[in-house]
Each structure stands twice: as structure tokens, then as C-alpha cells.
Scaffold this active site. Structure first.
Site, PDB file in Angstrom:
ATOM      1  CE1 TYR A 165      -3.922  -2.377   0.144  1.00  0.00           C
ATOM      2  CE2 TYR A 165      -2.633  -3.381   1.994  1.00  0.00           C
ATOM      3  CZ  TYR A 165      -3.550  -3.279   1.136  1.00  0.00           C
ATOM      4  OH  TYR A 165      -4.429  -4.676   0.984  1.00  0.00           O
TER       5      TYR A 165
ATOM      6  CG  ASN B  45      -9.958   1.929  -1.001  1.00  0.00           C
ATOM      7  OD1 ASN B  45     -10.151   0.945  -0.953  1.00  0.00           O
ATOM      8  ND2 ASN B  45      -8.468   2.312  -1.263  1.00  0.00           N
TER       9      ASN B  45
ATOM     10  CG  HIS C 219     -13.062  -8.519  -2.003  1.00  0.00           C
ATOM     11  ND1 HIS C 219     -12.619  -8.128  -3.308  1.00  0.00           N
ATOM     12  CD2 HIS C 219     -12.025  -7.898  -1.357  1.00  0.00           C
ATOM     13  CE1 HIS C 219     -11.519  -7.234  -3.378  1.00  0.00           C
ATOM     14  NE2 HIS C 219     -11.310  -7.248  -2.223  1.00  0.00           N
TER      15      HIS C 219
ATOM     16  CG  ASP D 198     -28.276  -3.638  -2.410  1.00  0.00           C
ATOM     17  OD1 ASP D 198     -27.863  -4.031  -3.589  1.00  0.00           O
ATOM     18  OD2 ASP D 198     -28.940  -4.452  -1.406  1.00  0.00           O
TER      19      ASP D 198
ATOM     20  CG  HIS E   4      -9.388  -1.557  -5.458  1.00  0.00           C
ATOM     21  ND1 HIS E   4     -10.329  -2.106  -3.875  1.00  0.00           N
ATOM     22  CD2 HIS E   4     -10.625  -1.507  -6.216  1.00  0.00           C
ATOM     23  CE1 HIS E   4     -11.406  -2.000  -4.214  1.00  0.00           C
ATOM     24  NE2 HIS E   4     -11.727  -1.975  -5.235  1.00  0.00           N
TER      25      HIS E   4
ATOM     26  CB  SER F 150      -2.819  -3.175  -3.885  1.00  0.00           C
ATOM     27  OG  SER F 150      -4.123  -3.826  -3.639  1.00  0.00           O
TER      28      SER F 150
ATOM     29  NE  ARG G 118      -6.157  -9.038  -0.918  1.00  0.00           N
ATOM     30  CZ  ARG G 118      -6.552  -8.322   0.256  1.00  0.00           C
ATOM     31  NH1 ARG G 118      -7.530  -7.712   0.250  1.00  0.00           N
ATOM     32  NH2 ARG G 118      -5.794  -9.019   1.471  1.00  0.00           N
TER      33      ARG G 118
END
Length: 146
Positions: free
Chosen positions: A25, A76, A82, A89, A102, A104, A113
Site C-alpha cells: 500500500y 475505496n 469483496h 445497494d 483500489h 493495489s 480479491r
């Protein structure tokens, strides 16, 4: 003149940016991300309201509240990417354009992922650009908003 605003949402564990797995990260902190995003937004004529939470319901409440005074959302979702139909929703329910970010490259990581509950409903997706992806997301959204 009404201020155009983007809600910046950072999900679980992103409060640990700068110290959590820097090889994945980077070393930028959440405060750095918020500053970078605010600067990119200001250059496009937007203000930022930022929220980070490790609690899904807090994020959903913030997304719901964005209907009142935001033009778009940059999110993010962290690990909720996931797992969370509820987050999906909320984002579709408020009907604001949103960018999924994201830091990465999730497709170069563990198989679990690779699936996102948001990817098919996101207006913009930015994956694997490090924290600069937040600024990229702002610019891309701004180009789509009259």
C-alpha cells in the site's frame, strides 16, 4: 454559489495506511490521501468531505447522507469490496456517480480479491495506481459531471 462536493469514503483498515503492509500500500497515510484528494478536487472545482470507518453501517449512513449535498462519491471500500451487497445497494440507491478506487492491483493479488460487488455499477474504476488513483478518480468523475 453552491459548493460542489465529493464524498470520499475509505473503508475498513484504511486508517492504517502508512504502516500497514507498506510493500503493498505504500507509505502514504490516510491524511496524505485525504489531502491529495482534496487538492485534486479543488483543481476541478469541488470540495471534499472525507470519512473512514471500519464499520459498514457507518459507511452506508454516510453514503445515504451524500444525497443531500454531494455530486459524486470516491470510494475505496477495502475488504468490503469483496463481501458487501449492502454497500453496493447503498451506492446504487443514492444514484450518484461514483468511483471505486483500489491502491493495489487487486488482480495481481489473492484470487478472492479479484471479485468486486461494485465493479459493474461503478461509474469509474481505478485499480493499482497507488494513492495517486484517488486523484485520477476525482479527475475522471469531474469530467463526467456537468
Amino acid at each position: 454559489m453552491t459548493t460542489r462536493r465529493i464524498l470520499l469514503v475509505n473503508g475498513p483498515n484504511l486508517n492504517l495506511l502508512g504502516s500497514r503492509e507498506p510493500e503493498v500500500y505504500g507509505t502514504a497515510t490516510l491524511a496524505d490521501v485525504e489531502r491529495l484528494t482534496a487538492d485534486a478536487a479543488a483543481a476541478e472545482g469541488f470540495a471534499i468531505r472525507a470519512i473512514q470507518s471500519n464499520h459498514e453501517g457507518v459507511l452506508i449512513d454516510a453514503i445515504h447522507a451524500a444525497r443531500e449535498d454531494c455530486t459524486a462519491i470516491v470510494i475505496n471500500p477495502g475488504g468490503l469490496t469483496h463481501t458487501s451487497v449492502a454497500l453496493r445497494d447503498a451506492l446504487t440507491g443514492v444514484a450518484l456517480p461514483f468511483a471505486e478506487v483500489h491502491i493495489s492491483d487487486v488482480y495481481a493479488r489473492e484470487e478472492f480479491r479479484h471479485h468486486s460487488y461494485l465493479d459493474d455499477v461503478a461509474t469509474v474504476r481505478v485499480v493499482g495506481e497507488g494513492v495517486d488513483g484517488y486523484a485520477s478518480a476525482v479527475r475522471q468523475l469531474a469530467a463526467l459531471i456537468p
